[in-house]
Design an enzyme around this catalytic site. Sequence first.
Site, mmCIF file in Angstrom:
data_model
loop_
_atom_site.group_PDB
_atom_site.id
_atom_site.type_symbol
_atom_site.label_atom_id
_atom_site.label_comp_id
_atom_site.label_asym_id
_atom_site.label_seq_id
_atom_site.Cartn_x
_atom_site.Cartn_y
_atom_site.Cartn_z
ATOM 1 N N HIS A 11 34.604 42.162 42.273
ATOM 2 C CA HIS A 11 35.647 42.531 43.234
ATOM 3 C C HIS A 11 36.164 41.337 44.027
ATOM 4 O O HIS A 11 36.678 41.511 45.141
ATOM 5 C CB HIS A 11 35.158 43.630 44.191
ATOM 6 C CG HIS A 11 34.881 44.937 43.506
ATOM 7 N ND1 HIS A 11 35.866 45.723 42.972
ATOM 8 C CD2 HIS A 11 33.691 45.564 43.255
ATOM 9 C CE1 HIS A 11 35.319 46.798 42.424
ATOM 10 N NE2 HIS A 11 34.006 46.728 42.575
ATOM 11 N N GLU A 39 43.204 41.247 45.385
ATOM 12 C CA GLU A 39 42.451 42.041 46.367
ATOM 13 C C GLU A 39 43.407 42.349 47.499
ATOM 14 O O GLU A 39 44.234 41.508 47.877
ATOM 15 C CB GLU A 39 41.224 41.276 46.874
ATOM 16 C CG GLU A 39 40.242 40.864 45.787
ATOM 17 C CD GLU A 39 39.694 42.026 44.976
ATOM 18 O OE1 GLU A 39 39.630 43.152 45.516
ATOM 19 O OE2 GLU A 39 39.354 41.812 43.802
ATOM 20 N N ASP A 49 37.136 38.452 38.849
ATOM 21 C CA ASP A 49 37.653 39.601 38.098
ATOM 22 C C ASP A 49 38.699 39.163 37.070
ATOM 23 O O ASP A 49 38.764 39.719 35.966
ATOM 24 C CB ASP A 49 38.252 40.635 39.051
ATOM 25 C CG ASP A 49 37.172 41.404 39.814
ATOM 26 O OD1 ASP A 49 35.994 41.040 39.687
ATOM 27 O OD2 ASP A 49 37.526 42.358 40.527
ATOM 28 N N ASP A 83 44.521 39.002 39.078
ATOM 29 C CA ASP A 83 43.818 40.064 39.804
ATOM 30 C C ASP A 83 44.093 39.867 41.284
ATOM 31 O O ASP A 83 44.147 38.726 41.781
ATOM 32 C CB ASP A 83 42.318 40.024 39.540
ATOM 33 C CG ASP A 83 41.618 41.224 40.171
ATOM 34 O OD1 ASP A 83 41.665 42.316 39.580
ATOM 35 O OD2 ASP A 83 41.053 41.049 41.269
#
Length: 572
Positions: free
Chosen positions: A173, A34, A178, A32
């Site tokens: 998030h 960001e 995540d 994952d």
Amino acid sequence: MTPGAQRRRDGGQLAFDDLDESLFHTTFVVVDLETTGGSPTADAITEIGAVKVRGGEVIGELATLVDPQRAVPVHITELTGIDTAMVVGAPRIEQVLPSFLEFARGAVLVAHNARFDIAFLTAAAGAMGLPWPKPRVLCTVRLARRVLTRDEAPSVRLSALSRLLRARTEPNHRALADARATVDVLHALLERVGNQGVHSYAELVDYLPAVGPRVRSKRFLAADLPAAPGVYLFRGPGDEVLYVGTSTDLRRRVRTYFTGSETRGRMREMVELAQRVDHVECAHSLEAAVRELQLISAHQPPYNRRSKRPRRGWWVAPTDERLPRLRTTRTPEVGGLGPFRDRAAAADIAALLSERLGLRTCRTSPRSMAGHRCPTAPVGGCPAVGRDDEQYRAALDAFAALVAGTDDAVLADLVGGLDRLVAGELFESAARLRDRVTVLTRTLGRLHGLAALAQLSELVAARPVGGGWEFAVIRYGRLASAGVAPVGVAPMPVVELLTASARTIRPDDGPLRGATVEEVAILRRWILTPGTRIVRSEPGYLEPIRSAERRRAWCDRAAAAASIERERDRAD
């Protein structure tokens, strides 16, 4: 590898019993990211979180903030909690990405909305000049849409799926949290597909596209097929053969017909009719290709396009008359020229050669040229008018020499005629003759190449494959025997066994000695493939093949030279 995931075959050699590594033994790296925004080219990664799992167990984790070399937008900070102060001083993507790629080496990359995450990773690798390894990728959004109904899962957002599937980690998030939540979602979804008979990664990939339950229910038809080269036959309700195909892995290929990867409408219709699948296991792909031709010819399956034209090709051959003329035929007869793609091309060449050689085109049947009473016509008359028996026999000999490849005088005369048309600025006539000469030379080249192989009483060829050898025993243009010498097995005893057990071929007098054009062409391509070696053959076996190639090259050069000269004169 689990007990029973392997079996012994062919004298103790180990081979996978399943199509691929089972899902239980597949390594997944769930990742994952960001980022500072949604554009892989305009925005940058701020955090990477990855979890490596296998067999339902976590075997490693990787998590780090990444300095994006720019300010983090306020709306991103509100969503993720990551601000500019947190990423200042963090490792840059140039330091993080190589470590991540090493962490994920050999694994299946999994992400929720994988297109987003993979796009950022590939863009970062491209900006660094780092080659992207193109790993296998699995998207849990797509998998969830395939497994769960919309009534059960109106939304496939990670937070919604985590609640529905009771993930142990709540997504927030942040990359690692995540990724952990996605691991739980992945495991829950894999449990569900396992109940539907999906047990390997290859089966999972085939499962993802939507396909009707009626077709999917027939996957059992592929269960008992071997993972080996061969030919498969789909049979219908009346045990009739619907379709014949070939593959280097029978089980895997047939299995694809019952998945969404098969998009051809005709094949979907065929699968719905199919009741069982027969197979013929072969030594290697060459034998499979030949067996496929034979089975299609024997059964004429309605869903094979090739079966609609089982006797492809036309030939030009002399008639059986006292004064033979040239006619078109489907049968490769003694002294015949071909194969041509269609009857029109064959008839055109027959007319061209009859005109140049002075052979009859009329349908009268005189016993000698003295009895030939065709009236003289300024255009379109019989080309044999005015010839005697000796001249007519010489013309027939010239045609036979052209077909046999022993004399190129006819081709030289045609090219000379082409030059004369160009010199006389009759460019349209020259173009028509050029096209006909091109068809003739290419047909001669193909005929001589095929006939060179079909004339050999025996040829044994070998191709190296994976440290072993594939063998083919060819007699008069037909595959008489095929076999394999695996790694560690002496090849020559295998050759002796194959030649001793090869079928006897009784040739006829035709140009291909009774073999079909398609089979000889397949065998010839296999022999001429780089790396294939000749183990045994008649003395001087290469000379007919080399002579055929020389004749074809000469003809092509002559036609090309005439064409170039025509274009040059037109420009002037």
